[in-house]
Scaffold this motif. Structure first.
Motif, short mmCIF file in Angstrom:
data_model
loop_
_atom_site.label_atom_id
_atom_site.label_comp_id
_atom_site.label_asym_id
_atom_site.label_seq_id
_atom_site.Cartn_x
_atom_site.Cartn_y
_atom_site.Cartn_z
N LEU A 168 0.84 -1.19 0.00
CA LEU A 168 0.00 0.00 0.00
C LEU A 168 0.88 1.25 0.00
O LEU A 168 1.83 1.36 0.77
CB LEU A 168 -0.89 -0.02 1.24
N THR A 169 0.57 2.19 -0.88
CA THR A 169 1.34 3.43 -0.94
C THR A 169 0.46 4.56 -1.46
O THR A 169 -0.58 4.30 -2.07
CB THR A 169 2.59 3.27 -1.83
N ALA A 170 0.87 5.79 -1.21
CA ALA A 170 0.19 6.95 -1.77
C ALA A 170 0.78 7.24 -3.14
O ALA A 170 1.98 7.02 -3.37
CB ALA A 170 0.36 8.15 -0.85
N CYS A 171 -0.03 7.73 -4.05
CA CYS A 171 0.46 8.10 -5.38
C CYS A 171 1.55 9.15 -5.23
O CYS A 171 1.42 10.10 -4.44
CB CYS A 171 -0.68 8.64 -6.24
N ASP A 172 2.63 8.97 -5.99
CA ASP A 172 3.82 9.82 -5.85
C ASP A 172 3.82 10.98 -6.85
O ASP A 172 4.87 11.46 -7.24
CB ASP A 172 5.07 8.94 -6.06
N SER A 173 2.63 11.41 -7.27
CA SER A 173 2.54 12.51 -8.22
C SER A 173 1.67 13.62 -7.63
O SER A 173 0.49 13.42 -7.38
CB SER A 173 1.91 12.00 -9.53
N THR A 174 2.27 14.78 -7.41
CA THR A 174 1.54 15.92 -6.87
C THR A 174 0.59 16.45 -7.93
O THR A 174 0.97 16.52 -9.09
CB THR A 174 2.55 17.01 -6.47
N PRO A 175 -0.65 16.81 -7.63
CA PRO A 175 -1.30 16.88 -6.32
C PRO A 175 -2.13 15.65 -5.99
O PRO A 175 -2.95 15.69 -5.08
CB PRO A 175 -2.22 18.09 -6.49
N CYS A 176 -1.96 14.55 -6.71
CA CYS A 176 -2.81 13.38 -6.54
C CYS A 176 -2.82 12.91 -5.09
O CYS A 176 -1.80 12.91 -4.40
CB CYS A 176 -2.33 12.24 -7.45
N ASN A 177 -4.00 12.49 -4.63
CA ASN A 177 -4.18 12.03 -3.25
C ASN A 177 -4.67 10.59 -3.18
O ASN A 177 -5.15 10.15 -2.15
CB ASN A 177 -5.18 12.94 -2.54
N ARG A 178 -4.54 9.85 -4.29
CA ARG A 178 -5.06 8.49 -4.31
C ARG A 178 -4.04 7.50 -3.73
O ARG A 178 -2.85 7.74 -3.73
CB ARG A 178 -5.43 8.06 -5.74
N TYR A 179 -4.58 6.38 -3.24
CA TYR A 179 -3.76 5.28 -2.74
C TYR A 179 -3.81 4.14 -3.74
O TYR A 179 -4.75 4.02 -4.51
CB TYR A 179 -4.27 4.80 -1.38
N LEU A 180 -2.78 3.30 -3.71
CA LEU A 180 -2.72 2.16 -4.63
C LEU A 180 -1.92 1.04 -4.00
O LEU A 180 -1.22 1.24 -3.00
CB LEU A 180 -2.06 2.59 -5.95
N LEU A 181 -2.03 -0.13 -4.62
CA LEU A 181 -1.17 -1.24 -4.25
C LEU A 181 -0.02 -1.24 -5.26
O LEU A 181 -0.24 -1.39 -6.46
CB LEU A 181 -1.93 -2.57 -4.29
N ARG A 182 1.17 -1.05 -4.77
CA ARG A 182 2.37 -0.92 -5.60
C ARG A 182 2.68 -2.23 -6.31
O ARG A 182 2.60 -3.31 -5.73
CB ARG A 182 3.53 -0.51 -4.68
#
Length: 200
Positions: free
Chosen positions: A156-170
């Motif tokens: 589980l991680t947060a999207c690494d692109s500003t300003p995105c606030n979504r979470y994903l499974l890496r």
């Protein structure tokens, strides 16, 4: 403060893991967009009904009320708080844990006994919409608990692109929820490199 856009289609594909975990899709249903805007897939009762229908949690038309839509948005914020704690390696907020546990126990296994001063005892028949929403809340809370306690939570991680606030499974080294976010992050890095080269 940015503007909230009421939309059913923010033009983003599901983030990796959303198909497997509806709670992840719920957490990602308020999407931060460039320019300080937010696309809220649960912004209105009709949008909330649509979202629940799309995820197999409600029939097409249940006459969704704002009170029920607000409950789903509230659960979303509590799930987001737990995902943020998990990805940051921090303790969970007690209020978020309480909200998930309360949602888990919302669906009674039997119609509860009620007492009316005029007519005496009776078995409660919940309002159909309330019953559907309570079931959806319990299902999503259980799914969030499953995700947070499953080995998948390590990815589980947060999207690494500003300003995105979504979470994903890496998957592998990918830290972006979509190709669009990956392109934006690469463009930002390239711009930073060019700027350093010119000033250095």
């Amino acid at each position: 403060m940015g503007e909230t856009l009421m939309t059913d289609d923010p033009a983003l594909p599901p983030a990796p893991g959303e198909e497997q975990y509806p709670a992840l899709a719920l957490a990602n249903s308020a999407i931060a967009l460039p320019g300080g805007h937010t696309a809220d897939l649960l912004g209105t009762p009709a949008q909330t009904n649509h979202w629940l229908t799309e995820h197999g949690l409600a029939p097409v038309d249940i006459d969704m009320r704002e009170m029920c839509a607000a409950q789903l948005r509230s659960l979303r914020e509590q799930i987001r708080a737990l995902l943020a704690s998990r990805t940051a390696g921090l303790p969970a907020l007690p209020a978020a844990l309480s909200a998930i546990n309360e949602a888990l126990t919302r669906v009674p296994t039997a119609r509860l006994l009620q007492w009316d001063d005029g007519n005496g005892p009776y078995r409660a028949i919940p309002h159909p919409t309330t019953e559907i929403v309570d079931h959806a809340l319990a299902t999503l809370a259980a799914d969030a608990a499953d995700l947070l306690t499953h080995p998948d939570a390590e990815r589980l991680t947060a999207c690494d692109s500003t300003p995105c606030n979504r979470y994903l499974l890496r998957h592998g080294r990918r830290h972006w929820c979509s190709t669009r976010c990956g392109d934006r992050a690469r463009a930002a890095r390239a711009y930073t490199r060019r700027t350093r080269t010119r000033t250095g």
